[in-house]
Design a protein around this motif. Structure first.
Motif, PDB file in Angstrom:
ATOM      1  N   PHE A 133      -7.278  -7.838  -3.162  1.00 45.92           N
ATOM      2  CA  PHE A 133      -8.728  -7.701  -3.255  1.00 45.92           C
ATOM      3  C   PHE A 133      -9.427  -9.057  -3.197  1.00 45.92           C
ATOM      4  O   PHE A 133     -10.399  -9.255  -2.469  1.00 45.92           O
ATOM      5  CB  PHE A 133      -9.102  -6.967  -4.546  1.00 45.92           C
ATOM      6  CG  PHE A 133     -10.580  -6.908  -4.810  1.00 45.92           C
ATOM      7  CD1 PHE A 133     -11.387  -6.026  -4.122  1.00 45.92           C
ATOM      8  CD2 PHE A 133     -11.171  -7.760  -5.743  1.00 45.92           C
ATOM      9  CE1 PHE A 133     -12.752  -5.977  -4.354  1.00 45.92           C
ATOM     10  CE2 PHE A 133     -12.525  -7.720  -5.989  1.00 45.92           C
ATOM     11  CZ  PHE A 133     -13.322  -6.815  -5.292  1.00 45.92           C
ATOM     12  N   SER A 179      -4.499  -3.893   0.477  1.00 41.28           N
ATOM     13  CA  SER A 179      -3.950  -3.378  -0.774  1.00 41.28           C
ATOM     14  C   SER A 179      -4.796  -3.844  -1.948  1.00 41.28           C
ATOM     15  O   SER A 179      -5.544  -4.823  -1.863  1.00 41.28           O
ATOM     16  CB  SER A 179      -2.503  -3.844  -0.958  1.00 41.28           C
ATOM     17  OG  SER A 179      -2.468  -5.239  -1.232  1.00 41.28           O
ATOM     18  N   ASP A 180      -4.674  -3.148  -3.082  1.00 40.03           N
ATOM     19  CA  ASP A 180      -5.430  -3.513  -4.279  1.00 40.03           C
ATOM     20  C   ASP A 180      -5.102  -4.935  -4.731  1.00 40.03           C
ATOM     21  O   ASP A 180      -5.977  -5.658  -5.219  1.00 40.03           O
ATOM     22  CB  ASP A 180      -5.124  -2.533  -5.416  1.00 40.03           C
ATOM     23  CG  ASP A 180      -5.671  -1.142  -5.141  1.00 40.03           C
ATOM     24  OD1 ASP A 180      -6.558  -1.014  -4.269  1.00 40.03           O
ATOM     25  OD2 ASP A 180      -5.206  -0.176  -5.792  1.00 40.03           O
TER      26      ASP A 180
END
Length: 483
Positions: free
Chosen positions: A117, A113-114
């Protein structure tokens, strides 16, 4: 000498920049393309055997990855209490696309998921294995167990319990169910054998979770939508007296529509809306729908979510109120038959909105998402889905919905602890089996609503279904509402 050192230093820095740029390009920009390349077998083994994050209920894992021995994969997905949670977690397999939360929360569970990161960047430089995030659900484990146990074996039943002020799902159980571990195997041959065996069980599909997938005729529970349209028009209130014939002939058709044969509705040829709702009389609703036309009813239905997709984050099949082609079809649609369909979750959303004073909260199964170090990445906050009705209409509907429990079709649901508001429904299937879909949706306490419950039995004998729905609803409400 200094120039030589300087040149060497500049070349070294330049090579480092090029190397870093190339590494960044491969690890970031080209990651998806490289990972999905059909010849990248190493990536397949890495992805399928990676340590996915756990799915938890009340802090206890119901799905987790454990070290795998004797296979080409480093980790094995394991499910705990799978029969209780199979439709919610879904399954993760090397042989087929994942389902349920394993699919919809995949980016979090794999660490892609973002919001994860920097975890990916850290694992890149440290060489440590990237672990997925933990997904904590809103479910109450004891309530989930009770809901599952309440549904008799051999039936096609669903029970949903939701908190009306937040939209949180506290229980969502269904039968028949299955062991998701059978589909988490590392052998494609074994997977196919197991999925074939599961498909032979009557009414069972590993790809369909009844509470959110099955769109079936809602029967008279849909009369709640009729009541919304009627009360919104300003032409009706709880004391409005209406014609209540035992049977009506439908225009431009050779069909008729009747009240339940031999039922209490036949005792009054005219009745107020209290009586009509409590006894679930068909003909007044059908005649009113034909008088109003389909648009007010469709608008009321769509305000609650009909004709649209919903994610929470499981994907919900759209409930349908399509264009009807005649008054005869509209008459049957108004009592939850014809082409009108609903998922159990959609009808639970109707009860939630009425209970919450007209404000419908977005249903949710996710309480929080935590990184591998248990730091919170995301925490769900209550979100408004819409305002389908006014507070005044919600109050009138609550009053009307107490009638079925006090003296009408839901009398078996009476509790000695608090008043319950509910609406029953019986939908004809339309085949030669004489089976029906048996429904109830409601909430409690009626004077201070906290939780909504929906119970559905598909393709069941009428008497048996009627004996289950209201008592099941009472059982769940008494369990979830504290003394």
């Amino acid at each position: 000498m200094n120039n030589a050192i300087r040149h060497t230093w500049l070349v070294s820095v330049g090579l480092f920049v090029v190397l870093f740029a190339a590494l960044s390009l491969i690890q970031v920009a080209l990651t998806e393309e490289l990972n999905s390349h059909p010849n990248n077998v190493r990536q397949v083994y890495q992805d399928r055997g990676a340590p996915r994050g756990a799915i938890t209920v009340d802090g206890t894992a119901i799905a987790e990855s454990v070290p795998s021995e004797g296979t080409n994969f480093d980790y094995q997905r394991v499910y705990h209490d799978p029969f209780l949670y199979s439709g919610i977690t879904g399954f993760y397999s090397i042989a087929a696309e994942s389902t349920g939360l394993e699919n919809s929360m995949n980016d979090y569970l794999t660490g892609q998921s973002d919001s994860q990161f920097f975890d990916r960047i850290t694992s890149l430089f440290t060489g440590e294995t990237l672990e997925g995030a933990q997904v904590e659900l809103t479910l109450d484990p004891e309530l989930q167990q009770l809901a599952y146990d309440t549904i008799p074996d051999g039936t096609r039943g669903s029970i949903i319990v939701s908190e009306v002020g937040t939209g949180e799902i506290k229980a969502m159980a269904s039968k028949p169910s299955y062991d998701t571990n059978l589909l988490a195997v590392h052998s494609t041959t074994q997977f196919q054998e197991n999925i074939d065996a599961l498909s032979e069980e009557d009414g069972l599909s590993a790809y369909r979770f009844r509470p959110v997938y099955d769109t079936i005729a809602p029967g008279s529970t849909f009369k709640l939508i009729d009541l919304v349209a009627m009360l919104d028009s300003g032409d009706f209130d709880a004391d409005t007296v209406m014609d209540n014939p035992s049977e009506i002939e439908l225009p431009q058709s050779n069909r008729t529509l009747s009240n339940f044969f031999g039922g209490i509705c036949d005792q009054q040829s005219e009745a107020d809306l209290h009586f009509i709702t409590a006894q679930s009389c068909n003909t007044p609703f059908a005649e009113t729908a034909m008088d109003m036309g389909q648009e007010p009813i469709r608008e009321a239905a769509e305000a609650f979510g009909w004709n649209q997709s919903i994610d929470f984050p499981l994907t919900v099949s759209p409930s349908q109120f399509p264009e009807v082609g005649s008054d005869a079809e509209l008459a049957y649609a108004s009592i939850g038959q014809a082409s009108v369909t609903s998922t159990p979750l959609q009808m639970n959303m109707v009860a939630m909105a009425i209970a919450n004073g007209g404000t419908l909260m977005q249903p949710t199964l996710i309480e929080s998402v935590r990184a591998a170090d248990l730091q919170v990445i995301e925490r769900s906050e209550p979100e408004v889905f819409g305002e389908p009705i006014s507070e005044d209409v919600a109050e009138e509907l609550t009053e009307l919905m107490q009638g079925p429990v006090e003296s009408g079709t839901a009398w078996r649901g009476q509790s000695d602890r608090f008043d319950i508001a509910a609406k029953t429904g019986t939908a004809q299937i339309g085949d030669d089996s004489n089976l029906v879909h048996s429904w109830i949706t409601g909430f409690a306490p009626a004077d201070d609503p906290q939780y909504a419950v929906t119970v559905v039995y598909e393709r069941i004998d009428y008497d048996y279904g009627s004996s289950l729905t209201a008592p099941n609803m009472r059982t769940m409400l008494e369990a979830v509402i504290e003394e």
